[in-house]
Motif scaffolding. Sequence first.
Motif, PDB file in Angstrom:
ATOM      1  N   PRO A   5      54.061  54.263  56.769  1.00  0.00           N
ATOM      2  CA  PRO A   5      54.299  52.791  57.184  1.00  0.00           C
ATOM      3  C   PRO A   5      53.638  52.020  56.419  1.00  0.00           C
ATOM      4  O   PRO A   5      54.059  50.727  56.244  1.00  0.00           O
ATOM      5  CB  PRO A   5      54.043  52.759  58.728  1.00  0.00           C
ATOM      6  N   GLN A   6      52.775  52.362  55.436  1.00  0.00           N
ATOM      7  CA  GLN A   6      51.896  51.539  54.785  1.00  0.00           C
ATOM      8  C   GLN A   6      52.636  51.285  53.271  1.00  0.00           C
ATOM      9  O   GLN A   6      51.831  50.836  52.402  1.00  0.00           O
ATOM     10  CB  GLN A   6      50.519  52.054  54.593  1.00  0.00           C
ATOM     11  N   GLY A   8      54.582  50.499  49.723  1.00  0.00           N
ATOM     12  CA  GLY A   8      55.159  49.409  49.386  1.00  0.00           C
ATOM     13  C   GLY A   8      54.636  48.294  50.003  1.00  0.00           C
ATOM     14  O   GLY A   8      53.177  48.170  50.301  1.00  0.00           O
ATOM     15  N   PRO A  39      46.531  59.317  54.589  1.00  0.00           N
ATOM     16  CA  PRO A  39      46.552  60.060  53.289  1.00  0.00           C
ATOM     17  C   PRO A  39      46.457  61.332  53.700  1.00  0.00           C
ATOM     18  O   PRO A  39      45.374  61.876  54.621  1.00  0.00           O
ATOM     19  CB  PRO A  39      45.572  59.513  52.214  1.00  0.00           C
ATOM     20  N   GLN A  40      47.236  62.450  53.119  1.00  0.00           N
ATOM     21  CA  GLN A  40      47.173  63.695  53.099  1.00  0.00           C
ATOM     22  C   GLN A  40      47.798  64.238  54.634  1.00  0.00           C
ATOM     23  O   GLN A  40      48.062  65.434  54.798  1.00  0.00           O
ATOM     24  CB  GLN A  40      45.639  64.366  53.285  1.00  0.00           C
ATOM     25  N   GLU A  68      52.498  64.615  47.592  1.00  0.00           N
ATOM     26  CA  GLU A  68      51.737  65.253  48.602  1.00  0.00           C
ATOM     27  C   GLU A  68      52.576  66.572  49.292  1.00  0.00           C
ATOM     28  O   GLU A  68      52.143  67.210  49.411  1.00  0.00           O
ATOM     29  CB  GLU A  68      51.331  64.118  49.675  1.00  0.00           C
ATOM     30  N   SER A  94      56.053  50.955  46.542  1.00  0.00           N
ATOM     31  CA  SER A  94      56.364  50.017  45.658  1.00  0.00           C
ATOM     32  C   SER A  94      56.759  50.789  44.247  1.00  0.00           C
ATOM     33  O   SER A  94      57.144  50.047  43.402  1.00  0.00           O
ATOM     34  CB  SER A  94      54.966  49.227  45.402  1.00  0.00           C
ATOM     35  N   ARG A 167      49.836  45.797  45.919  1.00  0.00           N
ATOM     36  CA  ARG A 167      50.953  46.498  46.475  1.00  0.00           C
ATOM     37  C   ARG A 167      52.101  45.935  47.381  1.00  0.00           C
ATOM     38  O   ARG A 167      53.232  46.128  47.737  1.00  0.00           O
ATOM     39  CB  ARG A 167      50.681  47.786  47.069  1.00  0.00           C
ATOM     40  N   ARG A 173      54.524  44.212  41.601  1.00  0.00           N
ATOM     41  CA  ARG A 173      53.031  44.676  41.208  1.00  0.00           C
ATOM     42  C   ARG A 173      52.783  45.091  39.833  1.00  0.00           C
ATOM     43  O   ARG A 173      51.730  44.882  39.096  1.00  0.00           O
ATOM     44  CB  ARG A 173      52.484  45.589  42.180  1.00  0.00           C
TER      45      ARG A 173
HETATM   46  P1  ADP Z   1      53.507  53.431  46.951  1.00  0.00           P
HETATM   47  O1  ADP Z   1      54.808  53.619  46.233  1.00  0.00           O
HETATM   48  O2  ADP Z   1      53.678  52.142  48.113  1.00  0.00           O
HETATM   49  O3  ADP Z   1      52.136  53.473  46.399  1.00  0.00           O
HETATM   50  P2  ADP Z   1      53.089  55.782  48.202  1.00  0.00           P
HETATM   51  O4  ADP Z   1      54.463  56.767  48.782  1.00  0.00           O
HETATM   52  O5  ADP Z   1      52.967  56.271  46.634  1.00  0.00           O
HETATM   53  O6  ADP Z   1      53.739  54.491  48.249  1.00  0.00           O
HETATM   54  O7  ADP Z   1      51.977  55.916  49.093  1.00  0.00           O
HETATM   55  C1  ADP Z   1      50.696  55.721  48.590  1.00  0.00           C
HETATM   56  C2  ADP Z   1      49.585  56.504  49.201  1.00  0.00           C
HETATM   57  O8  ADP Z   1      49.634  56.108  50.834  1.00  0.00           O
HETATM   58  C3  ADP Z   1      49.600  58.007  49.187  1.00  0.00           C
HETATM   59  O9  ADP Z   1      48.550  58.447  48.388  1.00  0.00           O
HETATM   60  C4  ADP Z   1      49.490  58.463  50.664  1.00  0.00           C
HETATM   61  O10 ADP Z   1      48.583  59.594  50.793  1.00  0.00           O
HETATM   62  C5  ADP Z   1      49.007  57.225  51.191  1.00  0.00           C
HETATM   63  N1  ADP Z   1      49.403  57.145  52.818  1.00  0.00           N
HETATM   64  C6  ADP Z   1      50.373  57.952  53.444  1.00  0.00           C
HETATM   65  N2  ADP Z   1      50.435  57.711  54.609  1.00  0.00           N
HETATM   66  C7  ADP Z   1      49.419  56.586  55.217  1.00  0.00           C
HETATM   67  C8  ADP Z   1      49.012  55.577  56.012  1.00  0.00           C
HETATM   68  N3  ADP Z   1      49.464  55.819  57.176  1.00  0.00           N
HETATM   69  N4  ADP Z   1      48.404  54.848  55.772  1.00  0.00           N
HETATM   70  C9  ADP Z   1      47.485  54.809  54.562  1.00  0.00           C
HETATM   71  N5  ADP Z   1      47.989  55.277  53.477  1.00  0.00           N
HETATM   72  C10 ADP Z   1      48.780  56.329  53.846  1.00  0.00           C
END
Ligand code: ADP
Length: 359
Positions: A5-6, A8, A39-40, A68, A94, A167, A173
Amino acid sequence: VLLNPQSGAGRALEDFQVVVQPMLADADITPTVFVTERPQHAQEKVQDEDLSQWDVLVVMSGDGLLHEVLNGLMERSDWEQALQTPLCILPGGSGNALAASINYYAGNDHVAKKKLLTNCTFILCKGLHAPMDLVSLSTASGKRFFSFLGFGWGFIADVDIDSEKYRRLGNARFTLGTLQCLVRLRIYQGRLSYLPAATEPGSPRDPKTRRATPTAGTEALSEDRELPADTLLVPLGQPVPPHWVVVPEEEFVCVYAIYQSHLGTNLLMAPEARLHDGCIHLFYVRAGISRVALLKIFLAMGRGTHLDLNCPHLHCIPVRAFRLEPRGSAGIMTVDGEALACEPVQGQIHGHMCRVVTG
Ligand code: ADP
Ligand code: MG
């Protein structure tokens, strides 16, 4: 559907409900949504998931979450079986390079944002999948990653990581980040070596070089397989094999090894690349390039015409394997858009490793 959900601009869940769910409903597909909390989380989730209950593992996020998920699957003792579950990317992040690449391979017009999401959801509804190559990357400190998109160092890696703070702007960005990094253009020192695709005798399509073949007998004892061996690489402490090319210059603005066509939604970096072409498309820009010339390359990359500029500082070589030995540990490296501490890294292609939903 593993949804971040976070990712982009923070609208992935809303976009899923508004764009994706109605299309899946029309196609009589009932998704199960797992919203990541940190993350993870997705990586841990797929490590001990009963995969037989799912037809497809969909990632709705940027490329980072798929990275991941892929590495979570590779940590399973039954990774070979687990990688047979088709993976699908729906652009919610993003950085949506794989989604843009799949849209391009499908022969669709270049689109972004909700249109790209609609195209990718339609591809998911059709449900065709094809093999995808992966690159195995190893670092001097002993880390090993599997990567589906690219490895970067220097200019592009800095843009990717520095622009994380923007982001909320979505894909914009990268434009802002590019301009900022152009202003304080840096030079990165190190040694780059590679195994050209053209001269290498055993193709990674050849099943013998593609995977570590378990010796007869061990296979009968256990269904679990060793991770695939990097048969083209020698340990990082040793010099590269004599049939490799060592780039004579040791000052770079950027090194980027890409294995999909798109580096970002609006960056067609390797127009020739395909899901399973057995190639790493190795780009590097030598130091000495002017800011204007570098900007021109990035502008041309929007249409994939940067190689037509015949810029003497820009090189692009199809390779099977590469090694990068940075001098010093300053700066950042990226794998599939995720940050990595700067240290010697090498990688090689593994053909047809997983399956991905494609048009
Ligand atoms: P973006 O393109 O916006 O960077 P990503 O899929 O690359 O999107 O995700 C960015 C990071 O967010 C990843 O390293 C992931 O581990 C982390 N992530 C996953 N779920 C969450 C969450 N609920 N809150 C914060 N970060 C998260
Ligand atoms: Mg990301």
